[in-house]
Design a protein around this motif. Structure first.
Motif, short mmCIF file in Angstrom:
data_model
loop_
_atom_site.label_atom_id
_atom_site.label_comp_id
_atom_site.label_asym_id
_atom_site.label_seq_id
_atom_site.Cartn_x
_atom_site.Cartn_y
_atom_site.Cartn_z
N SER A 51 22.93 33.23 52.32
CA SER A 51 22.21 32.94 51.09
C SER A 51 21.74 34.23 50.43
CB SER A 51 21.04 32.03 51.43
OG SER A 51 20.20 31.91 50.35
N ASP A 52 21.20 35.11 51.23
CA ASP A 52 20.74 36.41 50.77
C ASP A 52 21.92 37.21 50.22
OD1 ASP A 52 18.75 38.43 50.58
OD2 ASP A 52 19.64 39.41 52.32
N ALA A 53 23.03 37.18 50.96
CA ALA A 53 24.21 37.97 50.60
C ALA A 53 24.80 37.50 49.26
CB ALA A 53 25.26 37.87 51.70
N ARG A 54 24.77 36.19 49.01
CA ARG A 54 25.33 35.66 47.76
C ARG A 54 24.62 36.26 46.55
NH1 ARG A 54 26.52 30.95 50.84
NH2 ARG A 54 24.42 30.15 50.80
N LEU A 55 23.33 36.36 46.64
CA LEU A 55 22.53 36.91 45.55
C LEU A 55 22.91 38.38 45.31
CD1 LEU A 55 20.05 36.46 43.64
CD2 LEU A 55 18.66 37.39 45.49
N VAL A 56 22.95 39.15 46.39
CA VAL A 56 23.23 40.59 46.28
C VAL A 56 24.64 40.82 45.74
CG1 VAL A 56 23.51 42.72 47.60
CG2 VAL A 56 21.64 41.15 48.15
N MET A 57 25.60 40.05 46.24
CA MET A 57 26.99 40.30 45.86
C MET A 57 27.28 40.00 44.41
SD MET A 57 28.28 41.91 48.03
CE MET A 57 29.89 42.17 47.33
N THR A 58 26.62 38.99 43.85
CA THR A 58 26.83 38.68 42.43
C THR A 58 26.53 39.93 41.60
OG1 THR A 58 25.97 36.51 42.96
CG2 THR A 58 26.25 36.99 40.64
N VAL A 59 25.41 40.56 41.89
CA VAL A 59 24.99 41.74 41.13
C VAL A 59 25.92 42.91 41.43
CG1 VAL A 59 23.10 43.38 40.78
CG2 VAL A 59 22.59 40.97 41.22
N LEU A 60 26.24 43.10 42.71
CA LEU A 60 27.05 44.25 43.12
C LEU A 60 28.44 44.21 42.49
CD1 LEU A 60 26.46 46.62 45.01
CD2 LEU A 60 27.72 45.42 46.77
N ILE A 61 29.05 43.05 42.49
CA ILE A 61 30.41 42.95 41.95
C ILE A 61 30.40 43.08 40.43
CG2 ILE A 61 32.34 41.34 41.62
CD1 ILE A 61 32.24 40.84 44.57
N GLN A 62 29.41 42.49 39.79
CA GLN A 62 29.34 42.59 38.33
C GLN A 62 29.12 44.04 37.88
OE1 GLN A 62 26.29 39.86 37.13
NE2 GLN A 62 27.66 38.11 37.23
N ASN A 63 28.27 44.75 38.59
CA ASN A 63 27.90 46.10 38.14
C ASN A 63 28.68 47.23 38.82
OD1 ASN A 63 25.85 45.12 36.42
ND2 ASN A 63 24.57 44.79 38.20
N GLY A 64 29.34 46.92 39.91
CA GLY A 64 29.95 48.03 40.68
C GLY A 64 31.45 48.06 40.65
N THR A 84 30.31 36.28 53.88
CA THR A 84 30.01 36.06 52.46
C THR A 84 30.31 37.30 51.62
OG1 THR A 84 28.29 34.52 53.10
CG2 THR A 84 28.21 35.32 50.84
N ILE A 85 29.87 38.44 52.11
CA ILE A 85 30.05 39.69 51.34
C ILE A 85 31.52 40.08 51.30
CG2 ILE A 85 29.61 42.18 51.43
CD1 ILE A 85 26.71 41.50 52.17
N ALA A 86 32.16 40.09 52.46
CA ALA A 86 33.57 40.49 52.52
C ALA A 86 34.45 39.54 51.69
CB ALA A 86 34.04 40.53 53.97
N LYS A 87 34.11 38.25 51.72
CA LYS A 87 34.90 37.28 50.96
C LYS A 87 34.76 37.53 49.45
CE LYS A 87 35.93 32.36 50.57
NZ LYS A 87 36.25 32.51 49.15
N ALA A 88 33.55 37.83 49.02
CA ALA A 88 33.33 38.11 47.60
C ALA A 88 34.12 39.34 47.17
CB ALA A 88 31.84 38.30 47.33
N ILE A 89 34.14 40.36 48.04
CA ILE A 89 34.90 41.58 47.71
C ILE A 89 36.40 41.28 47.72
CG2 ILE A 89 35.43 43.94 48.44
CD1 ILE A 89 32.57 44.03 49.67
N ALA A 90 36.84 40.54 48.76
CA ALA A 90 38.27 40.23 48.88
C ALA A 90 38.76 39.42 47.67
CB ALA A 90 38.52 39.46 50.18
N ASP A 91 37.93 38.50 47.18
CA ASP A 91 38.33 37.69 46.02
C ASP A 91 38.36 38.52 44.74
OD1 ASP A 91 38.56 35.49 47.61
OD2 ASP A 91 36.64 34.60 47.05
N ALA A 92 37.37 39.39 44.58
CA ALA A 92 37.28 40.18 43.35
C ALA A 92 38.29 41.33 43.33
CB ALA A 92 35.86 40.72 43.18
N PHE A 93 38.67 41.81 44.53
CA PHE A 93 39.59 42.96 44.61
C PHE A 93 40.74 42.65 45.57
CE2 PHE A 93 35.22 44.35 43.87
CZ PHE A 93 35.36 45.03 42.67
#
Ligand SMILES: C[S@@+](CC[C@H](N)C(=O)[O-])C[C@H]1O[C@@H](n2cnc3c(N)ncnc32)[C@H](O)[C@@H]1O
Length: 127
Positions: A51-64, A84-93
């Motif tokens: 849950s914590d990671a979802r919040l952080v990753m939204t911002v990180l992927i949008q801005n980074g 959660t974090i690795a999946k968000a990165i894998a999906d975006a990149f």
């Protein structure tokens, strides 16, 4: 609350191997080992982390996008929980191969995808 009530005992026995943290003093083993034997706690903790990671990753992927991940071909998220974090990165990149490394009881029900994989192990133990 048990670790909190064990603070004094823990503090007076620092250096004893079975007394590494107030949690271990109270429960006889470190938190992550205890969670490995208690499915409900394991699930609750992993969900809280995700849950914590979802919040952080939204911002990180949008801005980074161009800044952090540019030129990266692979990464390993050590202690990456349920991914959660690795999946968000894998999906975006899709060009980045992502690996989640965490304790076997944390990753056991999680499946990877084309550029995401899960590896179970203990980061403090050499294979
Ligand atoms: C604070 S949590 C962070 C979780 C994840 N990074 C996230 O943001 O969702 C720490 C993680 O380290 C893992 N961990 C603790 N001890 C470990 C060990 N010895 N080897 C591998 N992973 C470990 C835990 O299972 C947990 O998932």
């Amino acid at each position: 609350m048990d670790p909190w009530h064990s603070l004094s005992k823990w503090f007076n026995n620092v250096g004893d191997d079975s007394n590494t943290t107030p949690y271990a003093t109270a429960h006889g083993m470190p938190f992550f080992k205890y969670a490995g034997n208690e499915p409900r706690l394991n699930h609750l903790f992993n969900e809280a982390m995700a849950s914590d990671a979802r919040l952080v990753m939204t911002v990180l992927i949008q801005n980074g996008k161009g800044l952090i991940f540019e030129g990266l071909k692979s990464l390993v998220d050590v202690g990456g929980g349920t991914g959660t974090i690795a999946k968000a990165i894998a999906d975006a990149f899709p060009q980045i191969n992502c690996t989640v490394f965490d304790l076997p009881h944390v990753i056991e029900e999680h499946e990877g995808s084309k550029n995401l994989s899960f590896v179970g192990g203990d980061m403090f133990i050499k294979r």
